[in-house]
Design an enzyme around this catalytic site. Structure first.
Site, PDB file in Angstrom:
ATOM      1  N   LEU A  22      26.633  -9.795  19.243  1.00  0.00           N
ATOM      2  CA  LEU A  22      27.272  -8.647  19.913  1.00  0.00           C
ATOM      3  C   LEU A  22      26.259  -7.573  20.317  1.00  0.00           C
ATOM      4  O   LEU A  22      26.635  -6.428  20.532  1.00  0.00           O
ATOM      5  CB  LEU A  22      28.385  -8.036  19.035  1.00  0.00           C
ATOM      6  N   SER A  23      24.983  -7.948  20.428  1.00  0.00           N
ATOM      7  CA  SER A  23      23.983  -6.947  20.819  1.00  0.00           C
ATOM      8  C   SER A  23      24.172  -6.517  22.268  1.00  0.00           C
ATOM      9  O   SER A  23      23.801  -5.415  22.643  1.00  0.00           O
ATOM     10  CB  SER A  23      22.565  -7.491  20.617  1.00  0.00           C
ATOM     11  N   ASN A  24      24.754  -7.399  23.090  1.00  0.00           N
ATOM     12  CA  ASN A  24      24.998  -7.010  24.483  1.00  0.00           C
ATOM     13  C   ASN A  24      26.383  -7.486  24.944  1.00  0.00           C
ATOM     14  O   ASN A  24      26.557  -7.873  26.088  1.00  0.00           O
ATOM     15  CB  ASN A  24      23.902  -7.584  25.396  1.00  0.00           C
ATOM     16  N   LEU A  65      20.608 -14.739  15.784  1.00  0.00           N
ATOM     17  CA  LEU A  65      19.756 -15.943  15.809  1.00  0.00           C
ATOM     18  C   LEU A  65      18.304 -15.657  15.446  1.00  0.00           C
ATOM     19  O   LEU A  65      17.514 -16.580  15.276  1.00  0.00           O
ATOM     20  CB  LEU A  65      19.821 -16.593  17.192  1.00  0.00           C
ATOM     21  N   SER A  76      15.686 -19.075  34.741  1.00  0.00           N
ATOM     22  CA  SER A  76      15.908 -18.087  35.796  1.00  0.00           C
ATOM     23  C   SER A  76      15.004 -18.347  36.988  1.00  0.00           C
ATOM     24  O   SER A  76      13.870 -18.841  36.833  1.00  0.00           O
ATOM     25  CB  SER A  76      15.596 -16.706  35.213  1.00  0.00           C
ATOM     26  N   TYR A  80       9.934 -10.432  30.172  1.00  0.00           N
ATOM     27  CA  TYR A  80      11.180 -11.212  30.232  1.00  0.00           C
ATOM     28  C   TYR A  80      10.939 -12.528  30.969  1.00  0.00           C
ATOM     29  O   TYR A  80      11.281 -13.611  30.474  1.00  0.00           O
ATOM     30  CB  TYR A  80      12.289 -10.409  30.931  1.00  0.00           C
ATOM     31  N   LYS A 134      10.961 -16.825  29.792  1.00  0.00           N
ATOM     32  CA  LYS A 134      11.635 -17.978  30.407  1.00  0.00           C
ATOM     33  C   LYS A 134      10.623 -19.092  30.683  1.00  0.00           C
ATOM     34  O   LYS A 134      10.898 -20.265  30.475  1.00  0.00           O
ATOM     35  CB  LYS A 134      12.355 -17.565  31.687  1.00  0.00           C
ATOM     36  N   ASN A 187      21.122 -15.338  41.398  1.00  0.00           N
ATOM     37  CA  ASN A 187      21.734 -14.058  40.991  1.00  0.00           C
ATOM     38  C   ASN A 187      23.239 -14.187  40.771  1.00  0.00           C
ATOM     39  O   ASN A 187      24.008 -14.152  41.751  1.00  0.00           O
ATOM     40  CB  ASN A 187      21.448 -12.996  42.058  1.00  0.00           C
TER      41      ASN A 187
END
Ligand code: NAD
Ligand code: WQD
Length: 340
Positions: free
Chosen positions: A34-36, A60, A126, A151, A155, A180
């Site tokens: 639930l962090s985001n 996790l 991504s 970030y 990936k 996107n």
């Protein structure tokens, strides 16, 4: 019924994927810290599918908790790993948070795959790995470029980790490179819930139309594109979610041609920022207050997917239009803000 673990399953793309998995007859167990995201998303999913997925609130990053989870859930047949931090700007400010959250979590999960012989893994990658592409549309064989943010680097590194593990084990992975994602579920029971000021275009547009933001800044109109604004491949989140079900089936039915495969998930169409703005106004009838401002540092000029591989090999194709995606995004925003 095959049991599938969806990490980050209460997040934006994860929640839409859980719905599609359940609708396709899979038993889903979600891990999310639930962090985001919000626990209310669980209710939204259940309202749509009438079938509450199992949910484990778990971080996790805590290896012992991850081990404990798998000890109790030894019947998992596949993992779709969405859980990660995704804000590009924040990753520049706090790279260690990103390397810890996006890499440690992957490593812990892969260690459990080894321990419990879980063979099927789908990873959220991504289009950011392509950087500024040399040619368009971008195929999966285009070179992965120097990362433009921590970030983006997570990936790239994640893909390398998965490739290495798949090379020496029975693990099979499909890495899906999303372009996107935009829009919300048709029922508007789930959708995007950006934390704070949205960094992404469409939630910024809908919040501006809803009166939460005064004005949309269009970052640059002097790019070498037709109207001068940047071009992206905007894909409806429900189309994206459906691709995960097809990819999972490919692994479960052992149709994969190698243990590590990569697919672009986009529409194959590029749209400029100004085209999105115009399309939003036309579709919703809302007038958008916007202003052209300076370029945003780090933005690439144009990216859109070559989707041939996903179309032919996965048998998947994005079906929804930009108008449908924008209409659903607006309907979702109005519901959140209780606008009639
Ligand atoms: P999101 O933030 O809405 O969902 C991620 C979920 O993971 C959240 O619910 C969050 O609470 C959870 N989570 C994060 N760290 C966790 C941890 N340590 N333990 C347990 N749960 C954790 O993001 P999203 O837009 O749904 O993106 C899903 C995945 O797709 C991410 O890996 C993201 O990097 C990738 N991706 C997203 C986009 C995009 O534009 N949204 C584009 C390309 C790739
Ligand atoms: C789209 C276009 C902006 C906001 C990001 C990540 C990428 C991937 C997808 C995860 C750009 C313009 C935006 C605004 C604007 N995520 N814009 N005004 O930059 O393509 O990609 O999300 O993997 O890694 O970098 O998406 O939605 O931020 O921007 O003019 O207020 O809209 O300049 O051209 P982007 P975005």
């Amino acid at each position: 019924m095959k049991k599938i673990l969806v990490t980050g399953g209460l997040g934006y793309i994860g929640s839409h994927t859980v719905v599609e998995l359940q609708n396709s007859g899979y038993q889903v167990i979600i891990i999310d810290n639930l962090s985001n995201s919000s626990i209310d998303v669980l209710e939204g999913i259940t309202d749509i599918t009438k079938n509450p997925p199992e949910f484990e609130r778990l971080d996790l990053r805590i290896k012992s908790d991850v081990s404990e989870f798998f000890k109790i859930n030894q019947d998992i047949e596949g993992i779709i790993h969405f859980a990660a931090s995704k804000a590009v700007g924040e990753s520049v400010e706090n790279p260690l948070l990103y390397y810890e959250n996006n890499l440690n979590t992957l490593i812990y999960l892969l260690q459990e795959c080894k321990s419990y012989d879980i063979k099927n893994f789908i990873f959220s990658s991504s289009c950011t790995v392509y950087g500024e592409p040399d040619s368009l549309p971008i195929t999966e064989s285009a070179p992965v470029k120097e990362p433009t943010s921590p970030y983006g680097n997570t990936k790239q590194i994640s893909e390398e980790i998965l490739k290495d593990v798949c090379a020496i084990s029975s693990l099979k992975t499909i890495a899906l490179r999303y372009f996107n994602p935009i829009g919300a579920h048709d029922t508007v029971k789930i959708g995007e819930l950006p934390a704070g000021v949205p960094q992404n275009l469409v939630p910024f547009i809908t919040q501006t139309a809803a009166g939460i933001r005064e004005r949309l800044s269009v970052f640059g109109d002097d790019y070498p594109t037709e109207d001068g604004s940047c071009i992206r491949d905007y894909i409806h989140v429900v189309d994206l979610a459906k691709a995960h079900v097809v990819a999972l089936e490919r692994l479960l039915l052992e149709k994969n041609e190698s243990n590590y495969e990569v697919f672009n998930l986009g529409t194959g169409r590029g749209s400029s920022v100004l085209e999105v703005v115009n399309s939003f106004e036309k579709t919703t009838g809302e007038k958008l207050n916007y202003k052209i401002v300076d370029r945003r540092p780090g933005d690439v000029i144009a990216v859109y997917a070559d989707t041939q591989k996903a179309n032919e090999v996965l048998g998947w194709k994005a079906e929804k239009t930009m108008e449908e995606a924008l209409a659903s995004a607006w309907k979702w925003e109005k519901k959140l803000r209780e606008i009639e």
